[in-house]
Design an enzyme around this catalytic site. Structure first.
Site, PDB file in Angstrom:
ATOM      1  N   HIS A   1      15.214  -4.584 -14.625  1.00 51.59           N
ATOM      2  CA  HIS A   1      15.535  -3.500 -13.712  1.00 51.59           C
ATOM      3  C   HIS A   1      15.910  -4.035 -12.335  1.00 51.59           C
ATOM      4  O   HIS A   1      16.570  -3.363 -11.544  1.00 51.59           O
ATOM      5  CB  HIS A   1      14.310  -2.581 -13.624  1.00 51.59           C
ATOM      6  CG  HIS A   1      14.486  -1.401 -12.729  1.00 51.59           C
ATOM      7  ND1 HIS A   1      15.696  -0.814 -12.492  1.00 51.59           N
ATOM      8  CD2 HIS A   1      13.600  -0.697 -12.013  1.00 51.59           C
ATOM      9  CE1 HIS A   1      15.536   0.201 -11.671  1.00 51.59           C
ATOM     10  NE2 HIS A   1      14.276   0.282 -11.358  1.00 51.59           N
ATOM     11  N   CYS A   2      15.492  -5.282 -12.025  1.00 47.88           N
ATOM     12  CA  CYS A   2      15.611  -5.757 -10.640  1.00 47.88           C
ATOM     13  C   CYS A   2      16.849  -6.613 -10.379  1.00 47.88           C
ATOM     14  O   CYS A   2      17.717  -6.240  -9.608  1.00 47.88           O
ATOM     15  CB  CYS A   2      14.373  -6.557 -10.269  1.00 47.88           C
ATOM     16  SG  CYS A   2      12.872  -5.592 -10.321  1.00 47.88           S
ATOM     17  N   MET A   3      16.899  -7.766 -11.061  1.00 48.63           N
ATOM     18  CA  MET A   3      17.885  -8.769 -10.669  1.00 48.63           C
ATOM     19  C   MET A   3      19.337  -8.292 -10.757  1.00 48.63           C
ATOM     20  O   MET A   3      20.128  -8.571  -9.856  1.00 48.63           O
ATOM     21  CB  MET A   3      17.708 -10.053 -11.497  1.00 48.63           C
ATOM     22  CG  MET A   3      16.332 -10.646 -11.409  1.00 48.63           C
ATOM     23  SD  MET A   3      15.852 -10.963  -9.728  1.00 48.63           S
ATOM     24  CE  MET A   3      17.053 -12.183  -9.341  1.00 48.63           C
TER      25      MET A   3
ATOM     26  N   ASP B   1      19.170  -4.832  -7.786  1.00 49.14           N
ATOM     27  CA  ASP B   1      18.727  -4.810  -6.383  1.00 49.14           C
ATOM     28  C   ASP B   1      19.699  -5.448  -5.395  1.00 49.14           C
ATOM     29  O   ASP B   1      19.918  -4.899  -4.311  1.00 49.14           O
ATOM     30  CB  ASP B   1      17.361  -5.491  -6.238  1.00 49.14           C
ATOM     31  CG  ASP B   1      16.302  -4.834  -7.100  1.00 49.14           C
ATOM     32  OD1 ASP B   1      16.559  -3.725  -7.589  1.00 49.14           O
ATOM     33  OD2 ASP B   1      15.241  -5.431  -7.274  1.00 49.14           O
TER      34      ASP B   1
END
Ligand SMILES: NC(=O)c1ccc[n+]([C@@H]2O[C@H](COP(=O)([O-])OP(=O)(O)OC[C@H]3O[C@@H](n4cnc5c(N)ncnc54)[C@H](O)[C@@H]3O)[C@@H](O)[C@H]2O)c1
Length: 416
Positions: free
Chosen positions: A257-259, A262
């Site tokens: 979900h992040c890399m 974001d």
């Protein structure tokens, strides 16, 4: 007894709720997904970092539901809702706006609100504060507001919630002090920064740093492929330098979900300041190329064995985005399966953490038989419980995108 609320009981919110409940805090968890509420109430966790034993331990301390009214009784409310990208890769603050509006309806004087969701600098002050002020209460005066980024790394056990320092930035000093005191219950070290913006950017720096360094080593992996140099050997050797080098692994691309998400929050925000964040864009571009490179590598390996990719039986091993977890969000394996399917390959997969891939109509197959049947085994994600040396021994051809077979000398194995 102290009481806090947690909004959004996913990968971030549920472990956070459990951490506070373990310390004797009464936790009111709110999630709009009734399936998550039912699962918690049934004592059935849905993420790796929270076990059934954890839920049993906090039973009675953790109360969950879909309605925000319960949050009136909380001294503090921590917001952990998703912050995805829209279809055209811009920040989608929809879930945050919805949570902020709902919370405004029940916000009470002197409550502390902390945003934990990763987002661009300015979100807490410019977007969340005005929403909460629709309650008629003023941020920093009638209620406290802070940003504290989550640093959870699903599946990791060497650093825990307690031992990972927590960064906090408040709208005012009093806001920061409240947040610092609260997180002190569950974290050994709190790092206070001067503003929510500094805390928001801290999280993005951490993620951009990883993204850029992974892209650097991935670009080198594409180069070493042409130069016929083993990238793993080079990374292993460079990592012996005791200072000035930090190890990053090449691989099939970034997931989770992040890399993949974001850094684009920051590049979007930067445009408002007439800046193009070139490192971020370039890293994203290179990392997005990796699944294509990996598929080309599999195609060449089959070709060298006299097999066309069309009709070849390819067994993908590991489809979640990282080892030891079942999270498939943005996993490069999904792109690889799509690309192989487009080329006419017959794709199956094995993953002890992912029982089915609905979008491909596939279910995880039993490894032994599948290895016998497959023309090529493609190691995309290396789960710890899978014996990759055994795969190298049994499969006809192996393409190893994670370097996990590098101790061996098998002739049927090709590495990234
Ligand atoms: N997953 C990670 O490893 C990680 C690490 C650090 C930071 N983060 C950040 O934390 C935030 C949450 O990520 P996550 O992985 O926990 O997401 P998630 O999707 O696992 O969980 C979010 C939860 O929020 C719920 N939700 C959505 N809208 C809601 C609303 N209006 N009210 C109440 N509940 C709502 C969803 O149903 C879901 O259960 C994101 O900003 C993410 O970037 C994630």
């Amino acid at each position: 007894m102290r009481t806090i609320g947690v909004i959004g009981l996913g990968y971030v919110g549920l472990p956070l709720a459990v951490a506070f409940a373990r310390e004797g805090v009464a936790v009111l968890g709110v999630d709009t997904d009734p399936r998550k509420i039912e699962a918690i109430e049934a004592g059935e966790p849905y993420i790796e970092d929270v076990s059934a034993a954890d839920l049993a331990q906090v039973r009675g301390q953790l109360t969950v539901g879909t309605r925000y009214e319960a949050l009136r009784d909380a001294e503090a409310v921590l917001i952990c809702v998703p912050t995805p990208l829209s279809r055209n890769r811009e920040p989608d603050l929809g879930p945050l706006v919805e949570a902020g509006r709902s919370l405004a309806g029940v916000l009470t004087r002197d409550q502390l609100v902390v945003l934990e969701s990763t987002t661009y600098p300015g979100t807490t002050r410019e977007r969340l504060a005005p929403l909460l002020e629709e309650s008629g209460l003023a941020a920093g005066r009638d209620f406290q507001l802070a940003f504290s980024p989550e640093r959870v790394d699903p599946g990791r056990t060497d650093h825990t919630f307690r031992t990972t320092p927590k960064v906090v930035g408040g709208l005012t000093d009093a806001c920061a002090a409240r947040a610092e005191e609260l997180y002190g219950l569950v974290c050994d070290e709190i790092v206070r920064v001067s503003s929510p913006e500094a805390a928001e950017l801290t999280k993005l720096l951490e993620n951009v740093f990883r993204s850029v360094n992974i892209a650097l080593v991935n670009e080198l992996a594409m180069l070493t492929d042409r130069m016929d140099i083993d990238i793993w050997e080079v990374v292993d050797a460079a990592a012996t330098k005791p200072y000035g080098f930090m190890r990053f692994e090449p691989g099939p691309g970034m997931g989770g979900h992040c890399m993949p998400v974001d850094p684009f929050y920051l590049s979007w925000r930067a445009r408002e300041f007439d800046m193009v964040t070139e490192f971020i864009e370039l890293a994203g571009k290179i990392n997005q190329q990796m699944p294509y490179h990996c598929v080309a590598k599999a195609q060449r390996t089959l070709n060298d064995a006299g097999l066309p990719v069309k009709g070849a039986r390819i067994l993908v091993i590991g489809v979640s985005y990282k080892p030891g977890v079942g999270d498939i969000r943005e996993s490069p394996a999904l792109k690889i399966i799509t690309l192989l399917g487009d080329l006419g390959a017959e794709v199956s997969y094995h993953d002890p953490h992912v029982a089915e891939l609905g979008e491909f109509n596939l279910r995880s197959v039993e490894l032994e038989q599948a290895l016998t049947d497959a023309d090529l085994a493609l190691i995309v994600t290396a789960h710890p419980q899978v014996d990759h040396d055994e795969i190298a021994r049994r499969a006809r051809l192996v393409v190893d995108l994670r370097g996990v077979t590098r101790a061996g000398t098998a002739q049927n194995v090709v590495r990234l």
